[in-house]
Design an enzyme around this catalytic site. Structure first.
Site, PDB file in Angstrom:
ATOM      1  N   GLY A  92      43.687  41.381  50.678  1.00 18.42           N
ATOM      2  CA  GLY A  92      43.115  40.055  50.925  1.00 18.42           C
ATOM      3  C   GLY A  92      43.947  38.949  50.278  1.00 18.42           C
ATOM      4  O   GLY A  92      43.989  37.825  50.766  1.00 18.42           O
ATOM      5  N   GLU A  95      45.723  48.424  52.171  1.00 17.12           N
ATOM      6  CA  GLU A  95      44.389  48.918  52.527  1.00 17.12           C
ATOM      7  C   GLU A  95      44.406  50.356  53.014  1.00 17.12           C
ATOM      8  O   GLU A  95      43.456  51.109  52.805  1.00 17.12           O
ATOM      9  CB  GLU A  95      43.761  48.024  53.618  1.00 17.12           C
ATOM     10  N   ALA A 117      40.935  42.182  47.761  1.00 18.28           N
ATOM     11  CA  ALA A 117      39.488  42.173  47.608  1.00 18.28           C
ATOM     12  C   ALA A 117      39.115  43.047  46.421  1.00 18.28           C
ATOM     13  O   ALA A 117      39.858  43.964  46.057  1.00 18.28           O
ATOM     14  CB  ALA A 117      38.842  42.695  48.886  1.00 18.28           C
ATOM     15  N   GLU A 170      46.567  38.153  52.661  1.00 18.14           N
ATOM     16  CA  GLU A 170      45.955  37.471  53.814  1.00 18.14           C
ATOM     17  C   GLU A 170      45.628  36.015  53.487  1.00 18.14           C
ATOM     18  O   GLU A 170      45.744  35.135  54.341  1.00 18.14           O
ATOM     19  CB  GLU A 170      44.700  38.240  54.243  1.00 18.14           C
TER      20      GLU A 170
HETATM   21  N1  CAA Z   1      40.018  45.107  42.857  1.00 20.61           N
HETATM   22  C1  CAA Z   1      39.461  45.292  41.656  1.00 20.61           C
HETATM   23  N2  CAA Z   1      40.173  45.477  40.505  1.00 20.61           N
HETATM   24  C2  CAA Z   1      41.507  45.440  40.613  1.00 20.61           C
HETATM   25  C3  CAA Z   1      42.154  45.243  41.826  1.00 20.61           C
HETATM   26  C4  CAA Z   1      41.349  45.059  43.002  1.00 20.61           C
HETATM   27  N3  CAA Z   1      41.889  44.829  44.201  1.00 20.61           N
HETATM   28  N4  CAA Z   1      43.494  45.281  41.622  1.00 20.61           N
HETATM   29  C5  CAA Z   1      43.654  45.474  40.305  1.00 20.61           C
HETATM   30  N5  CAA Z   1      42.469  45.577  39.693  1.00 20.61           N
HETATM   31  C6  CAA Z   1      42.217  45.799  38.262  1.00 20.61           C
HETATM   32  C7  CAA Z   1      42.527  47.225  37.861  1.00 20.61           C
HETATM   33  O1  CAA Z   1      41.421  48.092  38.134  1.00 20.61           O
HETATM   34  C8  CAA Z   1      42.762  47.071  36.366  1.00 20.61           C
HETATM   35  O2  CAA Z   1      41.524  46.964  35.721  1.00 20.61           O
HETATM   36  P1  CAA Z   1      41.294  47.750  34.294  1.00 20.61           P
HETATM   37  O3  CAA Z   1      42.243  47.078  33.359  1.00 20.61           O
HETATM   38  O4  CAA Z   1      39.860  47.467  33.982  1.00 20.61           O
HETATM   39  O5  CAA Z   1      41.639  49.170  34.564  1.00 20.61           O
HETATM   40  C9  CAA Z   1      43.433  45.696  36.276  1.00 20.61           C
HETATM   41  O6  CAA Z   1      43.116  45.030  37.490  1.00 20.61           O
HETATM   42  C10 CAA Z   1      44.933  45.777  36.175  1.00 20.61           C
HETATM   43  O7  CAA Z   1      45.407  46.585  37.263  1.00 20.61           O
HETATM   44  P2  CAA Z   1      46.381  47.858  37.090  1.00 20.61           P
HETATM   45  O8  CAA Z   1      46.175  48.492  35.750  1.00 20.61           O
HETATM   46  O9  CAA Z   1      46.209  48.731  38.271  1.00 20.61           O
HETATM   47  O10 CAA Z   1      47.799  47.119  37.111  1.00 20.61           O
HETATM   48  P3  CAA Z   1      49.206  47.721  37.574  1.00 20.61           P
HETATM   49  O11 CAA Z   1      50.196  46.682  37.192  1.00 20.61           O
HETATM   50  O12 CAA Z   1      49.390  49.108  37.084  1.00 20.61           O
HETATM   51  O13 CAA Z   1      49.136  47.811  39.160  1.00 20.61           O
HETATM   52  C11 CAA Z   1      48.593  46.979  41.368  1.00 20.61           C
HETATM   53  C12 CAA Z   1      49.025  46.636  39.928  1.00 20.61           C
HETATM   54  C13 CAA Z   1      49.734  47.752  42.066  1.00 20.61           C
HETATM   55  C14 CAA Z   1      48.389  45.658  42.080  1.00 20.61           C
HETATM   56  C15 CAA Z   1      47.322  47.827  41.355  1.00 20.61           C
HETATM   57  O14 CAA Z   1      46.363  47.177  40.530  1.00 20.61           O
HETATM   58  C16 CAA Z   1      46.699  48.003  42.707  1.00 20.61           C
HETATM   59  O15 CAA Z   1      47.177  48.812  43.497  1.00 20.61           O
HETATM   60  N6  CAA Z   1      45.608  47.243  43.010  1.00 20.61           N
HETATM   61  C17 CAA Z   1      44.863  47.377  44.243  1.00 20.61           C
HETATM   62  C18 CAA Z   1      45.579  46.702  45.383  1.00 20.61           C
HETATM   63  C19 CAA Z   1      44.824  46.897  46.672  1.00 20.61           C
HETATM   64  O16 CAA Z   1      44.597  47.996  47.129  1.00 20.61           O
HETATM   65  N7  CAA Z   1      44.429  45.787  47.333  1.00 20.61           N
HETATM   66  C20 CAA Z   1      43.722  45.802  48.592  1.00 20.61           C
HETATM   67  C21 CAA Z   1      42.252  45.680  48.369  1.00 20.61           C
HETATM   68  S1  CAA Z   1      41.344  45.866  49.883  1.00 20.61           S
HETATM   69  C22 CAA Z   1      41.405  44.367  50.619  1.00 20.61           C
HETATM   70  O17 CAA Z   1      41.973  43.415  50.136  1.00 20.61           O
HETATM   71  C23 CAA Z   1      40.663  44.286  51.935  1.00 20.61           C
HETATM   72  C24 CAA Z   1      40.830  43.029  52.700  1.00 20.61           C
HETATM   73  O18 CAA Z   1      41.696  42.917  53.556  1.00 20.61           O
HETATM   74  C25 CAA Z   1      39.927  41.906  52.545  1.00 20.61           C
END
Ligand code: CAA
Length: 257
Positions: A108, A131, A65, A111
């Site tokens: 998500g 999460e 998400a 999921e």
């Molecule tokens: N939401 C918004 N932006 C996101 C994102 C997310 N879930 N995941 C990545 N991005 C964005 C980053 O902010 C970054 O943007 P900028 O270039 O503007 O800084 C861009 O995508 C590239 O990401 P990274 O620089 O972080 O890339 P990385 O290769 O270093 O790391 C990653 C990759 C490990 C996937 C890392 O991006 C990460 O941990 N992302 C979040 C994952 C997460 O926590 N997901 C769960 C969300 S909550 C959810 O999904 C609830 C539900 O059940 C419905």
């Protein structure tokens, strides 16, 4: 309808839907979710489409998400827009749905893959529920579909540590159907989709319904429901075609009627 955050390609009898927000790793924003569920509803209604591949493309499936969108929201905001309830057209999609996953399928994103019927994973795929690192839990079925698919302890591990599992581990615990070189993922998923799309569509629909029912009902109820679907299929042209084609030693041609 034109889409901004997804691509839809129809090559009947299959379709491919590609999540397309690469700059944010296909983060599932409300607009993307709306487009995806709208497209799926249209594909569900399109009789020329018999199976669908859902992918994020060559490098990432979806990183979950959109965190920027959620960070400052309250529970009532979340309830009123029903962020995770909006996935109903995906969870309730009536045709075979095949996820083609490369790279991260997190939160998500994971999921969404779990809501699909089959998963083809590229060797680069990583499945996880991070999460807990954000102070929340999965909200689109992760706590329910992981244990039903991979068992309690693997589910606990991914939920509690937040660390993703590799494609190979996901295969070993029964979460994915095949692991293939990343450049082959979409093609292998499309091949599977074409294979499934040759079958009788109503039978495929009822087989899918039956398997999903197994997650939701006691055995006796599931068996009763299966029997009704089994008997119902004898009212279809495709049952007559399938059985007569077998007896006449030719390949059946199914119409979904
Ligand atoms: N939401 C918004 N932006 C996101 C994102 C997310 N879930 N995941 C990545 N991005 C964005 C980053 O902010 C970054 O943007 P900028 O270039 O503007 O800084 C861009 O995508 C590239 O990401 P990274 O620089 O972080 O890339 P990385 O290769 O270093 O790391 C990653 C990759 C490990 C996937 C890392 O991006 C990460 O941990 N992302 C979040 C994952 C997460 O926590 N997901 C769960 C969300 S909550 C959810 O999904 C609830 C539900 O059940 C419905």
């Amino acid at each position: 309808m034109g889409y901004e955050h997804i691509l839809v390609e129809i090559d009947a009898p299959i379709a491919t839907v590609t999540l397309n927000r690469p700059k944010v790793l296909n983060a599932l924003s409300p607009d993307l979710i709306l487009e995806l569920t709208t497209a799926l509803s249209e594909l569900d209604a399109d009789e020329n489409v018999r199976a669908v591949v859902l992918t994020g493309g060559p490098t990432v499936f979806a990183a979950g998400a959109d965190i920027g969108d959620m960070a400052d929201r309250g529970p009532v905001d979340q309830l009123l827009r029903d962020q995770t309830g909006r996935w109903a057209p995906l969870a309730g999609f009536s045709k075979p749905l095949i996820a083609a996953v490369n790279g991260y399928a997190l939160g998500g994103g994971c999921e969404v893959a779990l809501m699909c019927d089959l998963i083809v994973a590229g060797e680069t795929a990583r499945f996880g529920q991070p999460e807990i690192n954000l102070g929340i839990i999965p909200g689109a079925g992760g706590t329910q579909r992981w244990p039903r698919t991979a068992g309690k302890h693997v589910a606990m591990e991914v939920m509690l540590t937040g660390a993703p599992v590799t494609a190979q581990r996901a295969y070993e615990v029964g979460l994915v159907n095949k692991v293939v070189p990343a450049e082959m993922t979409v093609e292998v998923a499309r091949r599977l989709a074409r294979q499934v799309a040759e079958k009788a569509p109503l039978a495929a629909r009822m087989a899918k319904e039956g398997v999903l029912k197994a997650f939701e009902s006691p055995l006796s109820e599931g068996l009763a429901s299966e029997r009704k679907s089994f008997y119902f299929l004898f009212a279809t042209d495709d049952q007559k075609e399938g059985m007569h084609a077998f007896l006449e030693k030719r390949k059946g041609s199914f119409k979904g009627r």
